[in-house]
Design a protein around this motif. Structure first.
Motif, PDB file in Angstrom:
ATOM      1  N   GLU A  13       1.788   0.934   7.363  1.00  0.00           N
ATOM      2  CA  GLU A  13       1.996   1.742   6.157  1.00  0.00           C
ATOM      3  C   GLU A  13       2.873   2.958   6.479  1.00  0.00           C
ATOM      4  O   GLU A  13       3.745   3.337   5.687  1.00  0.00           O
ATOM      5  CB  GLU A  13       0.665   2.189   5.563  1.00  0.00           C
ATOM      6  N   CYS A  32       0.796  -1.226   0.000  1.00  0.00           N
ATOM      7  CA  CYS A  32       0.000   0.000   0.000  1.00  0.00           C
ATOM      8  C   CYS A  32       0.831   1.281   0.000  1.00  0.00           C
ATOM      9  O   CYS A  32       0.289   2.365  -0.222  1.00  0.00           O
ATOM     10  CB  CYS A  32      -0.919   0.025   1.223  1.00  0.00           C
ATOM     11  N   LEU A  84      -8.162  -1.382  -0.382  1.00  0.00           N
ATOM     12  CA  LEU A  84      -7.720  -2.220   0.714  1.00  0.00           C
ATOM     13  C   LEU A  84      -8.817  -3.153   1.216  1.00  0.00           C
ATOM     14  O   LEU A  84      -8.537  -4.292   1.612  1.00  0.00           O
ATOM     15  CB  LEU A  84      -7.193  -1.350   1.855  1.00  0.00           C
ATOM     16  N   ARG A 124      -5.238   2.566  -3.104  1.00  0.00           N
ATOM     17  CA  ARG A 124      -4.319   2.344  -1.987  1.00  0.00           C
ATOM     18  C   ARG A 124      -3.480   1.090  -2.160  1.00  0.00           C
ATOM     19  O   ARG A 124      -2.321   1.044  -1.731  1.00  0.00           O
ATOM     20  CB  ARG A 124      -5.111   2.283  -0.674  1.00  0.00           C
ATOM     21  N   VAL A 125      -4.034   0.085  -2.781  1.00  0.00           N
ATOM     22  CA  VAL A 125      -3.306  -1.177  -2.958  1.00  0.00           C
ATOM     23  C   VAL A 125      -2.565  -1.153  -4.285  1.00  0.00           C
ATOM     24  O   VAL A 125      -3.154  -1.327  -5.353  1.00  0.00           O
ATOM     25  CB  VAL A 125      -4.262  -2.380  -2.911  1.00  0.00           C
TER      26      VAL A 125
END
Length: 348
Positions: free
Chosen positions: A295, A252, A271, A264-265
């Motif tokens: 993260e 991420c 996610l 985000r991924v």
């Protein structure tokens, strides 16, 4: 003066003819006396190891393979964490048994042999460049599948029995804070955002999860992607025993989204979907908020790594343009950390 996090390898590289002879002898033994090596060429990928592509031709059959080799065939210190090629090959075999998509290992060459420290693995077709995977039309279907496939792959990696893998270093949250802060302090160059990040991580450290096999660098660039999605997981040299949330969060980190910051991924997914796929494949059930700490740790860690790479360039330990260019990215990590702190509490 800060010590470089990565040490430069100075070793005799060995000629292509030497490598081809070593491979020919191996192929004759394992594929038959008439087997021959074709198309041997050095690939540009692989910052710390030699990577060679070739084919074994035996009769009417041709098998495309990869040789992953220590520079000059002799291992040297690369980083404070990197594992040996023999251990990396063993991890490929263990994760293959667990259902992870990895290149099959064909041969392990010990130090002192004709090929030196190396292993041969199946060559998997596909792309590793993050920007191409995230933008090119040929990967449109793959992008729609990658989040679920990565969640499943991570769950399977984390399910590998530790009794079935070689001895690996252990690195949990507190270990990483202490390690990267020690490296950072040696520069004697305070950066306010990094100071804030170290303080916040110490004050908000979560309870550690049960230790598992962690890939250590699970992200675009270390994944082969074809038109159908995830084809293979590569580059296990930073594998260790650790917290499973580390792998999830590293995917991420904004630096590995290659400009697709809204996803985000890895620049390709969200996610919630990743965590659902991870749990459905046997992993623990985590919430997006459970990934925040790791993260932030990941962005800070990469920021310190960027500092060390510039340090290696500045001191002449590694004068490559690549080290200088990566060193300039320290400021990007500071921006990422500020954005992460501003977003705390928004994740369910």
């Amino acid at each position: 003066m800060a010590r470089p996090f990565f040490r430069v390898i100075v070793a005799k590289m060995g000629t292509a003819n030497d490598i081809e002879k070593g491979l020919s002898d191996w192929a004759s033994e394992h594929y038959g006396a008439a087997a021959a090596i074709a198309g041997l060429r050095r690939l540009s990928g692989g910052a710390s190891q030699e990577t060679w592509a070739f084919e074994v031709e035996a009769g009417e059959k041709s098998e495309p393979l990869i040789l992953r080799r220590a520079p000059g065939g002799t291992a040297a210190a690369r980083s404070s964490e990197a594992i040996t090629l023999a251990i990396e090959a063993a991890l490929l075999e263990a994760t293959d048994k667990a259902g992870v998509r990895v290149p099959g290992v064909r041969h392990v060459s010990p130090p002192g042999s004709a090929l030196g420290e190396a292993f041969v693995m199946k060559r998997v077709a596909g792309e590793t460049l993050g920007r191409k995977i995230l933008r090119d039309a040929e990967f449109e279907t793959a992008r729609a599948r990658l989040t679920q496939q990565c969640g499943e792959a991570l769950a399977r990696i984390h399910s590998v029995p530790l009794s079935g893998v070689p001895k690996l270093p252990t690195s949990l949250g507190r270990n990483q804070i202490d390690k990267y802060e020690a490296v950072y302090r040696e520069f004697n160059l305070p950066r306010p955002v990094f100071e804030l990040a170290f303080a916040w991580l110490k004050d908000n450290e979560p309870e550690p999860a049960d230790p598992v096999l962690v890939h250590g660098d699970f992200r675009l660039g270390n994944l082969i992607v074809d038109e159908n999605g995830l084809a293979a997981v590569l580059d296990w040299e930073l594998a260790h025993i650790g917290d499973p949330r580390e792998d999830i969060a590293w995917l991420c980190v904004n630096s590995w989204r290659f400009g697709q910051t809204e996803n985000r991924v890895g620049g390709f997914g969200q996610l919630d979907e990743l965590l659902d796929a991870y749990a459905a494949a046997g992993g623990a059930r985590y919430r997006p908020a459970d990934i925040d700490w790791w993260e932030i740790m990941g962005s800070l860690k990469w920021g310190v790594m960027c500092m060390t790479m510039y340090g290696a360039f500045k001191t002449g330990a590694d004068p490559s343009v690549e080290r200088a260019a990566i060193g300039r990215r320290v400021s990007e990590n500071e921006i990422d950390l500020i954005n992460l702190f501003e977003g705390l509490g928004r994740h369910a």
